[in-house]
Design a protein around this motif. Structure first.
Motif, short mmCIF file in Angstrom:
data_model
loop_
_atom_site.label_atom_id
_atom_site.label_comp_id
_atom_site.label_asym_id
_atom_site.label_seq_id
_atom_site.Cartn_x
_atom_site.Cartn_y
_atom_site.Cartn_z
N GLU A 136 -69.00 -9.70 7.65
CA GLU A 136 -67.82 -9.41 8.46
C GLU A 136 -67.24 -10.70 9.04
O GLU A 136 -67.96 -11.66 9.30
N VAL A 169 -72.08 -5.21 13.71
CA VAL A 169 -70.95 -4.43 14.15
C VAL A 169 -71.46 -3.19 14.88
O VAL A 169 -72.37 -2.52 14.42
N ALA A 187 -69.39 -12.55 21.70
CA ALA A 187 -69.59 -11.65 20.57
C ALA A 187 -69.52 -10.19 20.99
O ALA A 187 -69.98 -9.32 20.28
N LYS A 188 -68.98 -9.94 22.17
CA LYS A 188 -68.94 -8.55 22.61
C LYS A 188 -67.68 -7.85 22.10
O LYS A 188 -67.70 -7.17 21.09
N GLU A 189 -66.61 -8.04 22.80
CA GLU A 189 -65.38 -7.32 22.48
C GLU A 189 -64.50 -8.19 21.61
O GLU A 189 -63.83 -9.10 22.10
N CYS A 190 -64.51 -7.95 20.33
CA CYS A 190 -63.68 -8.78 19.46
C CYS A 190 -63.23 -7.97 18.25
O CYS A 190 -63.78 -6.91 17.95
N ALA A 191 -62.20 -8.46 17.58
CA ALA A 191 -61.67 -7.74 16.43
C ALA A 191 -62.48 -8.11 15.19
O ALA A 191 -62.61 -9.29 14.85
N VAL A 192 -63.01 -7.11 14.52
CA VAL A 192 -63.90 -7.35 13.38
C VAL A 192 -63.21 -6.91 12.08
O VAL A 192 -62.82 -5.76 11.93
N VAL A 193 -63.06 -7.87 11.16
CA VAL A 193 -62.51 -7.57 9.84
C VAL A 193 -63.66 -7.20 8.93
O VAL A 193 -64.60 -7.98 8.76
N THR A 194 -63.61 -6.00 8.37
CA THR A 194 -64.71 -5.54 7.51
C THR A 194 -64.29 -5.37 6.05
O THR A 194 -65.13 -5.33 5.17
N GLU A 204 -57.00 1.84 11.77
CA GLU A 204 -57.28 0.48 11.39
C GLU A 204 -56.05 -0.40 11.64
O GLU A 204 -54.91 0.06 11.55
N LEU A 205 -56.31 -1.68 11.90
CA LEU A 205 -55.24 -2.65 12.09
C LEU A 205 -55.25 -3.63 10.93
O LEU A 205 -56.32 -4.04 10.47
N LEU A 254 -62.20 1.66 15.39
CA LEU A 254 -60.82 1.90 15.84
C LEU A 254 -60.34 3.25 15.30
O LEU A 254 -60.69 3.64 14.19
N TRP A 276 -60.97 -8.49 22.77
CA TRP A 276 -60.63 -7.07 22.90
C TRP A 276 -60.79 -6.59 24.34
O TRP A 276 -61.78 -5.94 24.67
N VAL A 300 -58.91 -4.79 10.09
CA VAL A 300 -59.77 -4.73 11.27
C VAL A 300 -60.14 -3.28 11.50
O VAL A 300 -59.26 -2.43 11.65
N THR A 301 -61.42 -2.99 11.49
CA THR A 301 -61.87 -1.60 11.64
C THR A 301 -62.64 -1.36 12.94
O THR A 301 -62.76 -0.23 13.39
N HIS A 302 -63.18 -2.43 13.53
CA HIS A 302 -64.02 -2.29 14.72
C HIS A 302 -63.62 -3.32 15.78
O HIS A 302 -63.05 -4.36 15.45
N HIS A 303 -63.97 -3.02 17.03
CA HIS A 303 -63.61 -3.95 18.10
C HIS A 303 -64.80 -4.43 18.92
O HIS A 303 -64.65 -4.92 20.02
N ARG A 304 -65.99 -4.29 18.37
CA ARG A 304 -67.14 -4.76 19.12
C ARG A 304 -68.32 -5.11 18.23
O ARG A 304 -68.54 -4.45 17.21
N LEU A 305 -69.07 -6.14 18.64
CA LEU A 305 -70.35 -6.45 18.00
C LEU A 305 -71.44 -6.11 19.01
O LEU A 305 -71.18 -5.98 20.19
#
Lengths: 492, 492
Positions: B117, A108, B86-93, A117-118, A114, B155, A92-97
């Motif tokens: 993603e 993204v 789709a705002k604050e969420c954990a994104v796996v890239t 990274e998690l 972040l 998030w 997980v590298t980002h926390h928002r779309l």
């Protein structure tokens, strides 16, 4: 049959996949490598969970829950652990779309990166030992005996339903102890809990053994395992219990003040089984007609199919079935009456065989007159006509017999495929035939690797409670001295 | 007391946090916003799960499991849903780490970037309806009544243990129906299951109601909810059940062939409760001494503390306790004897009060002589001396009374804080005092937003089964016509 299953002998792998999908256990999802566990499959998993959870609690463990995410840096703390688990994982590298500025949909948000990274947990030793650090001050805080039921993610490249999926469900026990001896005892206790569960609930005759160094869990001093034979002669590792020594305590700085006042590092174990057990259950017992479920894990124990021509017959038969259902349910079993009006009984028979329901009861007008039922058992496919009087206890005894018979069948199968071998030529032949081969090995990782390269066989375990053999001999590969036979096989 | 808890009146928020941490329910983890649920807290959650799961199954639902990850594009399919989730969420890239080429540790492997993603599920409507598409062909496949127990991630920027965490545990029911009426019925059935659970297990007097348009679930046509009053007069939404209409069926193209042969879109509901219920449970009943747990959710029902001076006294008292323990356990309750030798009994009393154990039994040498025990109930803190004869049934009746008394107390508290108000001045005063205000509203989102801006109060629900009021009146804010009173309050 409406849903045809590929024959086991024709294509074992396709047969397995057919069963999983056609018996409504699981299916692939839109997300690569992640499965959907369907209600019928999940009901079996719930039965597994319930039995295991009871056994964990009986041995003093409590459930807890730790975070899904692990800070990237945690993985690097334990040197071997990072090698084993920091490779293929979901990051997980980002926390928002945000709304796509250049078109439809969402993208993204680059500003929501972040700081660190998690990782979606592939296993939880690191986050848990980081937590235990705050829980443990003195010997009075020990032992800690926690278990968690959770999902984990390992980014597997080649996935197979239940056997190897990117996301899977499991339980992971994580215990902390004051002494080495106590941790070793715990490690052994839990592999024996797994063995008991496999044998008594899954009807699976497993071998308890010890992994060689190269097959150990990343970060463990010792890994115990249970290994089962599938019907193609391959081995499937069904559960592991690890003695972790003080590795994680040292990596996360977890010390306790002993009774004598000195500061000591804590000793650890971890142990787990996963939805992979579903794969083992299916592969070990099923046949070309479908699943064969041990009664203790069957979501439905008895299915009843009415055979009738007229509406009056149907009504009388269903009435009778309802009364038998009550009697059987009073024994603690689950009964389903298949009263669907749009399907032939032959179709129904095949469908419930596919789903592995242990006992089928059919009642026709003649049965009704005679006070009998036609009773078919799934494991042997045998049918018999029995009186409906006392059906509850009859079914109870029958289910008990089915549970044992499934075990016996799997046990006999394994016994017919286990052999002691003393030459490498015979070894290769037996491995090709799909056997568990008991052979001498010189104890080196080099020999182990060579044998694997040449034959695809691995050392499943150094057996402990089944086929133990500490007699001395010569390694089948190198001819060097060996201190006992180990179990070689091809494996899932 | 060893662990002091901030007084509720002094600082409600700190009091809450103190309880959660000091009673060993949960704590913050190393991962921002993610909590660790400790064994004692998890044991309460397990009791909640068991009761709810039973109620779901009794109403015909089956558990299943769907993937943790959702392809990013799925979120955009349903227009309102994407806005909400789709705002604050954990994104796996990425799917791989590698050894850091420039130093110690591991770094994200830039070559392992995912094509699309993946989002860690904030809720599962999209992935589930994408799956249902393959499960539903004809009216015979309906209804589908699935539930899943899972972790989800949203998030959140400001988190509070149990009430608002980045990761939380929950269950989400997702059902598919042939008709609008059936889906609405299901939606109502499940909010009533939640209300029954809250009232009977959590001793929580909830109001069943309907959300206004602006408070609805993103993608729902109608959201039903249960709302509870906490001890600071604020409202806490404890569960929701959504009628989703055909929104998700249309977004994912899920149609069925009706009995008449036409192709129709499927009707949907979803409903969920989460570990947030833990927060509600704690906030609704606890006091300055610690938790007050309703017996039906207490991991330990009775704790026994021996009071002694000599070793002989201790031995005799523990022996007596063991026999009483057996008697009480025979009634289906959990008993713990606190035999720790390094702690004073006063410390033990305080600790078990902090943990909210409903009944405490203390036995000293005099009790032993007299055949009595000192029995203290946690809810009222009253003590009494009772004969040890027939302790099993006595405790059973007492626990029953405690369960009811906790409900009654919370009910009376709410009643004392509910008021009908007809002017905006009084409205503002009552909201400031921490009341649930029943007031007329003109039905517009504009008025609702204005009131929230000015007073921080929101419309918790349009009440259905408690304080229903369909009498006409004038909106307290705009003076425009209103078709009934709604519940306003500040909320968590």
């Amino acid at each position: 049959m409406a849903k045809e299953v590929t024959s086991k002998d024709e294509n074992y792998s396709l047969w397995y996949n057919n069963l999983v999908v056609k018996a409504d256990l699981a299916e692939n999802s839109a997300v690569r490598g992640c499965m959907v566990i369907k209600p019928y499959g999940y009901a079996i998993w719930e039965k597994m969970q319930a039995a295991l959870d009871r056994m964990f609690k009986e041995t003093g463990h409590k459930n807890a829950y730790f975070p899904l995410f692990i800070p990237k840096s945690f993985l690097s703390r334990e040197a071997e652990h990072v090698e084993g688990f920091a490779k293929e994982c979901a990051v997980v590298t980002h926390h928002r779309l945000m709304t796509n500025p250049d078109g439809p949909g969402v993208v993204v948000d680059p500003s929501a990166r972040l700081e660190e990274e998690l990782i979606v947990r592939p296993t939880s030793e690191t986050i848990i030992w980081n937590t235990y650090k705050n829980w443990i001050k003195s010997y009075r805080d020990l032992p800690i005996l926690c278990n968690q039921w959770a999902n984990v993610v390992r980014w597997e490249m080649r996935t197979r339903l239940f056997l190897r999926t990117a996301e899977f469900l499991w339980q992971e026990g994580h215990t902390a102890h004051a002494t080495r001896e106590e941790a070793i005892e715990e490690c052994e206790r839990m592999i024996n809990v797994y063995a008991k569960f496999a044998r008594e609930y899954m009807s699976l005759p497993v071998i308890v053994g010890r992994k060689t160094e190269s097959e150990r869990f990343a970060g463990a001093i010792d890994t115990l395992c249970i290994e089962a034979m599938m019907q193609d002669g391959k081995a499937l590792q069904a559960g592991t219990s690890h003695f972790l020594g003080q590795n994680f305590a040292k990596a996360f700085g977890v010390q306790y003040a002993s009774r004598e006042g000195s500061l000591e590092y804590v000793w650890a174990t971890s142990w787990g089984v996963s939805t992979r057990l579903m794969g083992a259950l299916i592969m070990a017992h099923s046949d070309d007609h479908g699943l064969v479920l041990p009664p203790k894990l069957a979501p439905i124990h008895v299915v009843m199919v009415p055979i009738f021509k007229t509406d009056d017959e149907r009504k009388a038969i269903i009435e009778k079935m309802n009364s038998l259902k009550t009697e059987i349910e009073a024994q603690g079993f689950t009964v389903e009456i298949d009263d669907r009006d749009n399907l032939r009984s032959g179709f129904k028979f095949a469908e419930w065989e596919l789903k592995g329901v242990p006992v089928r009861i059919a009642i026709g007008p003649r049965d009704l007159q005679n006070g009998t039922v036609e009773l078919a058992r799934r494991d042997t496919l045998q049918k018999e006509s029995v009186g409906s009087e006392g059906i509850g206890t009859y079914v109870r005894d029958l289910l008990d017999d089915i549970q044992k018979n499934i075990y016996r069948k799997a046990y006999d199968f394994r016994e017919s495929r286990v052999c002691k071998v003393d030459t490498y030529d015979e070894f290769k032949r037996k491995i090709e035939e799909g056997c568990f081969v008991l052979a001498h090995w010189d104890g080196t990782s080099e020999t182990e690797a060579r044998i694997q390269e040449e034959t695809k066989a691995t050392i499943r375990c150094i057996p402990i409670d089944t086929y133990p053999d500490n007699g001395k001999g010569s390694c089948i590969y190198s001819g060097k001295p060996s201190s006992g036979r180990v179990v070689f096989a091809k494996a899932y």
